[in-house]
Motif scaffolding. Sequence first.
Motif, PDB file in Angstrom:
ATOM      1  N   ALA A   1       7.795 -28.467  14.150  1.00  0.00           N
ATOM      2  CA  ALA A   1       7.927 -29.762  14.815  1.00  0.00           C
ATOM      3  C   ALA A   1       7.685 -30.899  13.836  1.00  0.00           C
ATOM      4  CB  ALA A   1       6.966 -29.860  16.000  1.00  0.00           C
ATOM      5  N   ALA A   2       6.658 -30.754  12.996  1.00  0.00           N
ATOM      6  CA  ALA A   2       6.359 -31.787  11.996  1.00  0.00           C
ATOM      7  C   ALA A   2       7.499 -31.901  10.986  1.00  0.00           C
ATOM      8  CB  ALA A   2       5.045 -31.471  11.287  1.00  0.00           C
ATOM      9  N   GLN A   3       8.070 -30.771  10.616  1.00  0.00           N
ATOM     10  CA  GLN A   3       9.191 -30.791   9.673  1.00  0.00           C
ATOM     11  C   GLN A   3      10.411 -31.469  10.298  1.00  0.00           C
ATOM     12  OE1 GLN A   3      10.386 -26.940   8.194  1.00  0.00           O
ATOM     13  NE2 GLN A   3      11.278 -27.840   6.362  1.00  0.00           N
ATOM     14  N   LEU A   4      10.700 -31.154  11.549  1.00  0.00           N
ATOM     15  CA  LEU A   4      11.819 -31.811  12.233  1.00  0.00           C
ATOM     16  C   LEU A   4      11.590 -33.316  12.328  1.00  0.00           C
ATOM     17  CD1 LEU A   4      12.620 -29.314  15.107  1.00  0.00           C
ATOM     18  CD2 LEU A   4      14.130 -29.960  13.227  1.00  0.00           C
TER      19      LEU A   4
ATOM     20  N   ALA B   1      13.171 -38.493  11.695  1.00  0.00           N
ATOM     21  CA  ALA B   1      12.666 -39.864  11.856  1.00  0.00           C
ATOM     22  C   ALA B   1      13.422 -40.838  10.956  1.00  0.00           C
ATOM     23  CB  ALA B   1      11.167 -39.925  11.622  1.00  0.00           C
ATOM     24  N   PRO B   2      13.601 -40.527   9.666  1.00  0.00           N
ATOM     25  CA  PRO B   2      14.360 -41.477   8.841  1.00  0.00           C
ATOM     26  C   PRO B   2      15.841 -41.553   9.217  1.00  0.00           C
ATOM     27  CG  PRO B   2      13.417 -39.705   7.473  1.00  0.00           C
ATOM     28  CD  PRO B   2      13.000 -39.460   8.880  1.00  0.00           C
ATOM     29  N   VAL B   3      16.426 -40.434   9.645  1.00  0.00           N
ATOM     30  CA  VAL B   3      17.824 -40.450  10.077  1.00  0.00           C
ATOM     31  C   VAL B   3      17.948 -41.352  11.301  1.00  0.00           C
ATOM     32  CG1 VAL B   3      19.694 -39.048  11.056  1.00  0.00           C
ATOM     33  CG2 VAL B   3      18.354 -38.166   9.137  1.00  0.00           C
ATOM     34  N   ARG B   4      17.066 -41.155  12.272  1.00  0.00           N
ATOM     35  CA  ARG B   4      17.080 -41.969  13.485  1.00  0.00           C
ATOM     36  C   ARG B   4      16.871 -43.440  13.154  1.00  0.00           C
ATOM     37  NH1 ARG B   4      13.235 -43.798  17.360  1.00  0.00           N
ATOM     38  NH2 ARG B   4      14.109 -43.835  19.446  1.00  0.00           N
ATOM     39  N   SER B   5      15.918 -43.712  12.290  1.00  0.00           N
ATOM     40  CA  SER B   5      15.623 -45.091  11.911  1.00  0.00           C
ATOM     41  C   SER B   5      16.835 -45.760  11.270  1.00  0.00           C
ATOM     42  CB  SER B   5      14.426 -45.118  10.962  1.00  0.00           C
ATOM     43  OG  SER B   5      14.137 -46.425  10.577  1.00  0.00           O
ATOM     44  N   THR B   6      17.481 -45.049  10.374  1.00  0.00           N
ATOM     45  CA  THR B   6      18.680 -45.580   9.720  1.00  0.00           C
ATOM     46  C   THR B   6      19.773 -45.858  10.738  1.00  0.00           C
ATOM     47  OG1 THR B   6      18.203 -44.436   7.658  1.00  0.00           O
ATOM     48  CG2 THR B   6      20.498 -45.075   8.024  1.00  0.00           C
ATOM     49  N   LEU B   7      20.005 -44.906  11.626  1.00  0.00           N
ATOM     50  CA  LEU B   7      21.073 -45.068  12.611  1.00  0.00           C
ATOM     51  C   LEU B   7      20.736 -46.150  13.623  1.00  0.00           C
ATOM     52  CD1 LEU B   7      22.065 -41.335  13.072  1.00  0.00           C
ATOM     53  CD2 LEU B   7      23.269 -43.093  11.775  1.00  0.00           C
ATOM     54  N   LEU B   8      19.466 -46.263  14.021  1.00  0.00           N
ATOM     55  CA  LEU B   8      19.075 -47.366  14.909  1.00  0.00           C
ATOM     56  C   LEU B   8      19.290 -48.704  14.211  1.00  0.00           C
ATOM     57  CD1 LEU B   8      15.846 -46.105  16.694  1.00  0.00           C
ATOM     58  CD2 LEU B   8      18.038 -46.662  17.752  1.00  0.00           C
ATOM     59  N   GLY B   9      18.991 -48.759  12.927  1.00  0.00           N
ATOM     60  CA  GLY B   9      19.230 -49.981  12.158  1.00  0.00           C
ATOM     61  C   GLY B   9      20.703 -50.337  12.130  1.00  0.00           C
ATOM     62  N   GLU B  10      21.553 -49.333  11.966  1.00  0.00           N
ATOM     63  CA  GLU B  10      22.993 -49.580  11.997  1.00  0.00           C
ATOM     64  C   GLU B  10      23.427 -50.055  13.371  1.00  0.00           C
ATOM     65  OE1 GLU B  10      25.268 -46.246  10.612  1.00  0.00           O
ATOM     66  OE2 GLU B  10      24.256 -46.222   8.670  1.00  0.00           O
TER      67      GLU B  10
END
Length: 156
Positions: A128-131, A136-145
């Motif tokens: 879970a921590a690895q996922l 988290a960074p993928v989501r953050s990047t896509l939310l930023g887009e």
Amino acid sequence: MTAASEAWRTYFEGSAMLAAALERRLKDACGLDLADFNILLLLSEADDARMRMGTLARQLAFAPGRLTYRMQQMEAKGWVQREASVADRRGTDAVLTDAGRRTLRKARPLHARHVEELFLSRISDADAAQLEGIFAPVRSTLLGECETVQIADDEA
């Protein structure tokens, strides 16, 4: 096939199968699909249970037309309503109704149980921590887009 390609394929196919199974169970139990559930959930967490349509479309990664269609269906069921924005009256807000709250209250524990059965019970805390570290960074990047995409609030 590279390790990264294999990981992508495993993620892509596995997450699609998981989403389909979760949707099937939720639909059977409550008559909700995952998109309806997510809209109700986001609105329940929003200030005054309302959100600008454009903001909601960005958070869902929905095209404005798709959200409009979905909102029409959900309004017909009495779960949401659209109102002039309280902030400036130019845009439109999606608003959670009492019926939508009741529907979400019924669906939420069932969905949580399904997520536990199909996913969480099958991974370790380390997994879970690895996922979380990966997505988290993928989501953050896509939310930023999504935030930079201009969607007029009255478009959605």
